[in-house]
Design an enzyme around this catalytic site. Structure first.
Site, PDB file in Angstrom:
ATOM      1  N   LYS A  83      31.089  46.030  41.732  1.00 16.30           N
ATOM      2  CA  LYS A  83      31.800  44.838  41.469  1.00 16.30           C
ATOM      3  C   LYS A  83      31.603  44.131  42.598  1.00 16.30           C
ATOM      4  O   LYS A  83      31.972  44.364  44.010  1.00 16.30           O
ATOM      5  CB  LYS A  83      33.288  44.823  41.427  1.00 16.30           C
ATOM      6  CG  LYS A  83      33.950  43.863  40.144  1.00 16.30           C
ATOM      7  CD  LYS A  83      35.231  44.219  40.062  1.00 16.30           C
ATOM      8  CE  LYS A  83      35.980  43.126  39.164  1.00 16.30           C
ATOM      9  NZ  LYS A  83      37.503  43.407  39.290  1.00 16.30           N
TER      10      LYS A  83
HETATM   11  C1  E4P Z   1      39.019  41.474  36.697  1.00 11.90           C
HETATM   12  O1  E4P Z   1      38.299  42.534  37.030  1.00 11.90           O
HETATM   13  C2  E4P Z   1      40.207  41.261  37.778  1.00 11.90           C
HETATM   14  O2  E4P Z   1      40.547  42.270  38.186  1.00 11.90           O
HETATM   15  C3  E4P Z   1      41.390  40.648  37.023  1.00 11.90           C
HETATM   16  O3  E4P Z   1      41.376  40.512  35.626  1.00 11.90           O
HETATM   17  C4  E4P Z   1      42.077  39.472  37.715  1.00 11.90           C
HETATM   18  O4  E4P Z   1      43.319  39.157  37.018  1.00 11.90           O
HETATM   19  P1  E4P Z   1      44.475  38.171  37.569  1.00 11.90           P
HETATM   20  O5  E4P Z   1      44.046  36.994  37.643  1.00 11.90           O
HETATM   21  O6  E4P Z   1      45.590  38.576  36.810  1.00 11.90           O
HETATM   22  O7  E4P Z   1      44.733  38.784  39.023  1.00 11.90           O
END
Ligand code: E4P
Length: 218
Positions: A83
């Site tokens: 990522k």
């Molecule tokens: C995606 O990969 C992220 O980890 C995640 O969906 C972030 O979500 P949030 O806005 O609830 O922190």
């Protein structure tokens, strides 16, 4: 449509896998910090538990640092997806990792222009954060519609991974738009199963049979 769980909690992951509905995992530094355990061993434990793709995020922000951390994450397990944040340095690293055959998930995407750049860099997944856009009064699902259309127009192979999902309608609307993946917290996955008419219907079926006084095998 694939469902990923958005968590670094091993017990949640075991629960989701037992339900037979989890195709992969996404994590982020916040989710891993919540576990109070070291970074790389936590990601490794998740990747060993889950047969599908597991996204682990780099912590560095310069390209050299990101590339080094990406290689260390990729070495943890064959199902690792790296990522990378949507920055100029990040997308240059995505290009290099793609050439090396390492899968990438470009994170923190909030616009169609950013998604176009990620696809051109060769990202395996793009993660638009719909909930965080909704939170500031923008339309998260509108972004998904635009990205799906743009990727279709040019036959990009980058998969649209809808992230920051807050409720079941985010999942349903993503599916209607043809997004490839939804990554969701376990509590949202659980809500997808629920309908009050299912509960009432089941209660009534069983109550009606109980009135006969007979058992299953009578
Ligand atoms: C995606 O990969 C992220 O980890 C995640 O969906 C972030 O979500 P949030 O806005 O609830 O922190």
């Amino acid at each position: 449509m694939k469902f990923f769980l958005d968590t670094a909690d091993l017990s949640e992951i075991e629960q989701g896998l037992a339900w037979g509905m989890v195709d992969g995992i996404t994590t982020n530094p916040t989710l891993i910090a919540r576990q109070g355990k070291p970074y790389l061993p936590t990601v490794r434990a998740i990747a060993q538990l889950v047969p599908g793709p597991v996204s682990g995020e780099v912590l560095a922000t310069d390209s050299e640092g990101m590339l080094d951390e990406a290689h260390r994450l990729a070495d943890l397990a064959p199902n690792m997806v790296i990522k990378i944040p949507l920055t100029i340095a990040g997308l240059s690293v995505v290009g290099k990792l793609t050439e090396e055959g390492i899968k990438t998930n470009v994170t923190l995407c909030f616009s169609s222009a950013q998604a176009l750049l990620a696809a051109k860099a060769g990202a395996s997944y793009i993660s638009p954060f719909v909930g965080r856009l909704d939170d500031i009064g923008e339309e998260g699902m509108g972004l998904i519609a635009n990205i799906v259309q743009i990727y279709d127009n040019y036959d990009f192979s980058t998969e649209v991974l809808v992230a920051s999902i807050r409720h079941p309608m985010h999942v349903v609307e993503s599916a209607l738009l043809g997004a490839h993946v939804a990554t969701l917290p376990l509590k949202v996955l659980k809500k997808l199963y629920r309908h009050p008419l299912t509960d009432i219907g089941l209660e009534n079926f069983l109550a009606d049979w109980r009135k006969t006084g007979k058992s299953f095998s009578d």
